[in-house]
Design an enzyme around this catalytic site. Sequence first.
Site, mmCIF file in Angstrom:
data_model
loop_
_atom_site.group_PDB
_atom_site.id
_atom_site.type_symbol
_atom_site.label_atom_id
_atom_site.label_comp_id
_atom_site.label_asym_id
_atom_site.label_seq_id
_atom_site.Cartn_x
_atom_site.Cartn_y
_atom_site.Cartn_z
ATOM 1 C CB SER A 226 -0.833 -0.020 1.289
ATOM 2 O OG SER A 226 -1.476 1.222 1.504
ATOM 3 C CE1 TYR B 118 -4.616 -1.928 5.058
ATOM 4 C CE2 TYR B 118 -3.300 0.029 4.613
ATOM 5 C CZ TYR B 118 -4.077 -1.023 4.160
ATOM 6 O OH TYR B 118 -4.305 -1.174 2.811
HETATM 7 P P1 NAD Z 1 -11.597 -5.704 0.070
HETATM 8 O O1 NAD Z 1 -12.128 -5.577 1.452
HETATM 9 O O2 NAD Z 1 -12.419 -5.220 -1.076
HETATM 10 O O3 NAD Z 1 -11.175 -7.201 -0.243
HETATM 11 C C1 NAD Z 1 -10.412 -7.939 0.663
HETATM 12 C C2 NAD Z 1 -10.388 -9.388 0.252
HETATM 13 O O4 NAD Z 1 -9.699 -10.099 1.273
HETATM 14 C C3 NAD Z 1 -11.780 -10.006 0.150
HETATM 15 O O5 NAD Z 1 -11.781 -10.966 -0.886
HETATM 16 C C4 NAD Z 1 -11.932 -10.696 1.493
HETATM 17 O O6 NAD Z 1 -12.836 -11.795 1.473
HETATM 18 C C5 NAD Z 1 -10.510 -11.156 1.728
HETATM 19 N N1 NAD Z 1 -10.232 -11.456 3.135
HETATM 20 C C6 NAD Z 1 -10.371 -10.658 4.222
HETATM 21 N N2 NAD Z 1 -10.041 -11.327 5.344
HETATM 22 C C7 NAD Z 1 -9.680 -12.575 4.955
HETATM 23 C C8 NAD Z 1 -9.244 -13.740 5.639
HETATM 24 N N3 NAD Z 1 -9.118 -13.778 6.974
HETATM 25 N N4 NAD Z 1 -8.967 -14.837 4.912
HETATM 26 C C9 NAD Z 1 -9.103 -14.833 3.557
HETATM 27 N N5 NAD Z 1 -9.506 -13.769 2.865
HETATM 28 C C10 NAD Z 1 -9.799 -12.660 3.549
HETATM 29 O O7 NAD Z 1 -10.189 -4.941 0.096
HETATM 30 P P2 NAD Z 1 -9.306 -4.312 -1.076
HETATM 31 O O8 NAD Z 1 -9.413 -2.846 -0.986
HETATM 32 O O9 NAD Z 1 -9.568 -4.999 -2.360
HETATM 33 O O10 NAD Z 1 -7.858 -4.693 -0.530
HETATM 34 C C11 NAD Z 1 -7.055 -5.714 -1.080
HETATM 35 C C12 NAD Z 1 -5.613 -5.477 -0.689
HETATM 36 O O11 NAD Z 1 -5.183 -4.231 -1.212
HETATM 37 C C13 NAD Z 1 -5.419 -5.395 0.830
HETATM 38 O O12 NAD Z 1 -4.195 -5.989 1.191
HETATM 39 C C14 NAD Z 1 -5.364 -3.890 1.073
HETATM 40 O O13 NAD Z 1 -4.642 -3.575 2.233
HETATM 41 C C15 NAD Z 1 -4.645 -3.441 -0.185
HETATM 42 N N6 NAD Z 1 -4.840 -2.033 -0.501
HETATM 43 C C16 NAD Z 1 -6.070 -1.519 -0.738
HETATM 44 C C17 NAD Z 1 -6.201 -0.176 -1.048
HETATM 45 C C18 NAD Z 1 -7.515 0.464 -1.367
HETATM 46 O O14 NAD Z 1 -7.559 1.690 -1.504
HETATM 47 N N7 NAD Z 1 -8.587 -0.268 -1.512
HETATM 48 C C19 NAD Z 1 -5.068 0.647 -1.094
HETATM 49 C C20 NAD Z 1 -3.820 0.071 -0.830
HETATM 50 C C21 NAD Z 1 -3.715 -1.264 -0.535
#
Ligand code: NAD
Length: 260
Positions: free
Chosen positions: A142, A155
């Site tokens: 991130s 985080y």
């Molecule tokens: P999201 O909440 O849309 O999706 C998260 C996914 O992880 C889902 O499929 C969920 O079912 C799964 N998950 C959560 N807990 C779990 C567990 N215990 N076991 C198995 N699966 C699990 O989130 P996102 O925004 O798509 O984030 C995905 C990645 O990207 C994360 O690592 C997040 O930190 C990173 N990220 C997101 C953003 C953003 O702006 N959305 C920015 C930077 C980094």
Amino acid sequence: MLEGKTAIVTGSTGGIGLGIAKALAGAGARVMLNGLGDPAEIEALRSGIAQSTGVEVGFQGADMQRSGEIAELVSATARVWGSVDILVNNAGIQHVAPIEDFPEERWDAIMSVNLSSAFHSIRHALPLMRRNNWGRIINIASAHGLVASTHKAAYVAAKHGIVGLTKVVALETAQTRITCNAICPGWVLTPLVQKQIDVMAAREGLSAQSARQQLLLEKQPSGEFATPEEIGALAVFLCSPAANQIRGASLSIDGGWTAQ
Ligand code: NAD
């Protein structure tokens, strides 16, 4: 390009992980989906990707907080498809609170899903990649793996940790055809971020639209969200021969967030 390769994408039942899974399948890789959610909806996603891309798509519901289930995710994938060539550590969760009020249980959960899960999956997948002397490990970190914000102690710590883990694995595999890199997205409009927008709208009495704009403008100079499709396209590029010498890198897709 990725025909014959097998990929695992953790946390791919929605958001960024789903975008990456679709992009890898679109490039020809067999994909093992993973994540939480309603079984019927997951099955619809799985069969939809398989139908639209013509590749095999599976689902394995390992909980990324449990090391034994992560081991099973990797070994089940290798059992079904012979190996694991591409591992995308994407599953992640968030909790926002000042450190004095940060629940211990949320700290532990974020550390285990956002950081320790990658340690476990890499440990189990790497021997399979070494056997074929080819592999791609992509950790979804991130902007918060590079810089901090208030109220995100767990985080930010976990994401800085995964950037460090990425470098170690890249060095330990430097003389192989296995690479390990991190992608560092800024804001992407997924359920994880929508929750933060909803909290901001309620706290400051803003409309959903204004809260979304405010959230972007605080951090992301472009004023636009990055998309799961853009993250997916970078993951596919990292799997290409052009990326053979990209190792241990943290690649930002953040609308200029960390350029400031
Ligand atoms: P999201 O909440 O849309 O999706 C998260 C996914 O992880 C889902 O499929 C969920 O079912 C799964 N998950 C959560 N807990 C779990 C567990 N215990 N076991 C198995 N699966 C699990 O989130 P996102 O925004 O798509 O984030 C995905 C990645 O990207 C994360 O690592 C997040 O930190 C990173 N990220 C997101 C953003 C953003 O702006 N959305 C920015 C930077 C980094």
